[in-house]
Scaffold this active site. Structure first.
Site, PDB file in Angstrom:
ATOM      1  N   THR A 180      -4.587  -2.138  -3.917  1.00 52.27           N
ATOM      2  CA  THR A 180      -4.415  -3.128  -4.712  1.00 52.27           C
ATOM      3  C   THR A 180      -4.627  -4.985  -3.840  1.00 52.27           C
ATOM      4  O   THR A 180      -5.092  -5.343  -4.725  1.00 52.27           O
ATOM      5  CB  THR A 180      -3.367  -2.868  -5.475  1.00 52.27           C
ATOM      6  OG1 THR A 180      -2.774  -1.962  -5.565  1.00 52.27           O
ATOM      7  CG2 THR A 180      -2.746  -4.337  -6.241  1.00 52.27           C
TER       8      THR A 180
ATOM      9  N   ASP B 232     -10.047   3.469  -3.939  1.00 53.27           N
ATOM     10  CA  ASP B 232      -8.029   3.985  -3.943  1.00 53.27           C
ATOM     11  C   ASP B 232      -8.203   3.950  -2.925  1.00 53.27           C
ATOM     12  O   ASP B 232      -9.020   5.311  -2.702  1.00 53.27           O
ATOM     13  CB  ASP B 232      -8.016   3.683  -5.048  1.00 53.27           C
ATOM     14  CG  ASP B 232      -6.604   4.909  -5.692  1.00 53.27           C
ATOM     15  OD1 ASP B 232      -6.187   5.528  -4.434  1.00 53.27           O
ATOM     16  OD2 ASP B 232      -6.391   4.285  -6.497  1.00 53.27           O
ATOM     17  N   SER B 233      -6.623   4.032  -2.313  1.00 53.99           N
ATOM     18  CA  SER B 233      -6.939   4.713  -0.790  1.00 53.99           C
ATOM     19  C   SER B 233      -6.174   6.359  -1.086  1.00 53.99           C
ATOM     20  O   SER B 233      -6.073   7.164  -0.230  1.00 53.99           O
ATOM     21  CB  SER B 233      -5.098   3.950  -0.582  1.00 53.99           C
ATOM     22  OG  SER B 233      -4.094   4.241  -0.767  1.00 53.99           O
TER      23      SER B 233
ATOM     24  N   THR C 199      -2.146   0.786  -0.504  1.00 48.88           N
ATOM     25  CA  THR C 199      -0.445   1.020   0.170  1.00 48.88           C
ATOM     26  C   THR C 199      -0.439   2.429   0.662  1.00 48.88           C
ATOM     27  O   THR C 199       0.690   3.694   1.021  1.00 48.88           O
ATOM     28  CB  THR C 199       0.519   0.703  -0.419  1.00 48.88           C
ATOM     29  OG1 THR C 199       1.015   0.725  -1.613  1.00 48.88           O
ATOM     30  CG2 THR C 199       0.176  -0.987  -0.074  1.00 48.88           C
ATOM     31  N   ASP C 200      -1.117   3.813  -0.923  1.00 52.33           N
ATOM     32  CA  ASP C 200      -0.895   4.956  -1.076  1.00 52.33           C
ATOM     33  C   ASP C 200      -0.768   5.996   0.290  1.00 52.33           C
ATOM     34  O   ASP C 200       0.104   6.530   0.850  1.00 52.33           O
ATOM     35  CB  ASP C 200      -1.136   5.520  -2.025  1.00 52.33           C
ATOM     36  CG  ASP C 200      -0.786   5.214  -3.128  1.00 52.33           C
ATOM     37  OD1 ASP C 200       0.570   4.443  -3.141  1.00 52.33           O
ATOM     38  OD2 ASP C 200      -1.293   5.310  -4.511  1.00 52.33           O
TER      39      ASP C 200
ATOM     40  N   THR D 246      11.273  17.552   9.979  1.00 49.61           N
ATOM     41  CA  THR D 246      12.182  17.221   8.680  1.00 49.61           C
ATOM     42  C   THR D 246      11.914  16.978   7.372  1.00 49.61           C
ATOM     43  O   THR D 246      10.704  16.100   7.743  1.00 49.61           O
ATOM     44  CB  THR D 246      13.065  16.526   9.946  1.00 49.61           C
ATOM     45  OG1 THR D 246      14.259  16.204   8.649  1.00 49.61           O
ATOM     46  CG2 THR D 246      12.874  15.723   9.825  1.00 49.61           C
TER      47      THR D 246
END
Length: 336
Positions: free
Chosen positions: A13, A52-53, A84-85, A271
């Site tokens: 982005t 796009d990541s 960012t993804d 976890t």
């Protein structure tokens, strides 16, 4: 070595322009309207195909470390523009592949493109240049892979994207920030890795034959065994478990894990919780897992756990060597 920072644009982005939004063609398009960026001591490298990541692959990671390898001796540090993804995945993998790293490698991006007047991108980019350029801005050298977002500098392999909208998009639940960014950049020196004495090199072998499975109530253990049985290439299983590492205690579930383990497939217990740690053995569930030889993931993030396993499998280690590797920290990715 030039007293410059190399900016590597992989996509995302932060570098999108135009209406409708599209990837920028070059650095000039990104800096248009931000003349101050042209004054920073930077060079620019752009991937031939910006992505796009969500489309990040193991080949993408190899290409990225090769760019850093080729330019390592030329620059003070590196800033990677990234969507960012999957930024935490890329940052984690780079931390394992870039060996004896003695320069900052800073990943950054934006929740809104820089053409948006309210974008967080400009602040994130300038802060990242300051960190990567360290001595040019009287900032301490941070010899590790980091994520710079909003007002924090985080160890990449301790980071997670925890908000899809807020400008504070990333957090480091189990490790405090390496630096606090306000009117000054305050680096907390006792949190950063030591500068290595050995020569820098990169490793490029990654094995992505890993299954990551998040447990949920009602999960039929037969689905797990059937999937493993019908996919012979799977070399490791990562379980995102409840709380402090708990799984169902039913005979069917435990027998399924026992059967998988007997095939020589390492099983890692991490976890589902954003913060906290697997504690093995603590409850009846984790006691059974411990006796099966399930690997205790401690407080490693799912992103770092996955990439560390891919990295270790790429080294063709034995099952015991992989287990031993998760009892120690390679580059600050977990508490041991």
């Amino acid at each position: 070595m030039e007293n410059k920072v190399l900016i590597i644009n992989t996509g995302g982005t932060i570098g999108m322009v135009g209406k409708p939004l599209r990837p920028a063609y070059n650095w000039s398009e990104i800096t248009k309207g931000y003349s101050m960026l042209e004054k920073f001591p930077t060079d620019y490298y752009q991937f031939e195909k910006l992505i796009d990541s969500s489309d990040v692959t193991t080949d993408f990671w190899i290409n990225l470390v090769e760019v850093i390898e080729k330019n390592y001796d030329k620059y003070l540090g590196f800033v990677i523009l990234h969507g960012t993804d999957t930024m935490a995945y890329t940052g984690s993998m780079l931390s394992f592949l870039l060996k004896n790293l003695a320069k900052p490698v800073v990943l950054t991006g934006a929740q809104a493109p820089m053409v948006n007047p309210r974008s967080d991108g400009l602040q994130n980019l300038i802060n990242s240049i300051y960190i990567a350029g360290h001595k040019l801005f009287d900032t301490p050298l941070i010899p590790e892979v980091c994520i710079c977002f909003r007002d924090s500098l985080l160890r990449a392999n301790r980071s997670k994207k925890t908000d899809s909208n807020n400008y504070y998009g990333f957090s480091s639940p189990n490790y405090n920030p390496l630096a606090e960014i306000a009117t000054e950049i305050k680096v907390i020196s006792d949190r950063i890795l030591k500068i290595p004495n050995e020569k820098f090199y990169v490793e490029k072998n990654i094995d992505a034959n890993v299954l990551l499975l998040e447990l949920f109530p009602g999960l039929n253990s037969k689905y797990i065994s059937d999937f493993i049985e019908s996919n012979k290439n799977i070399k490791a299983l990562i379980l995102k478990t409840y709380g402090s590492g708990n799984t169902p205690t039913s005979e069917d579930f435990i027998e399924t894990l026992k059967s998988i383990s007997k095939k020589g497939i390492p099983i890692l217990d991490i976890t589902q919780c954003i913060s906290g740690s697997v504690k093995m053995p603590l409850y009846e569930s984790t006691d059974k897992l411990s006796k099966l030889g399930i690997i205790n993931g401690s407080d490693i993030t799912s992103e770092a756990g996955l990439t560390k396993m891919m990295y270790l499998l790429g080294k063709n280690l034995s099952l015991q060597e992989i287990k031993n590797a998760f009892t120690s920290s390679i580059c600050g990715e977990q508490t041991v």
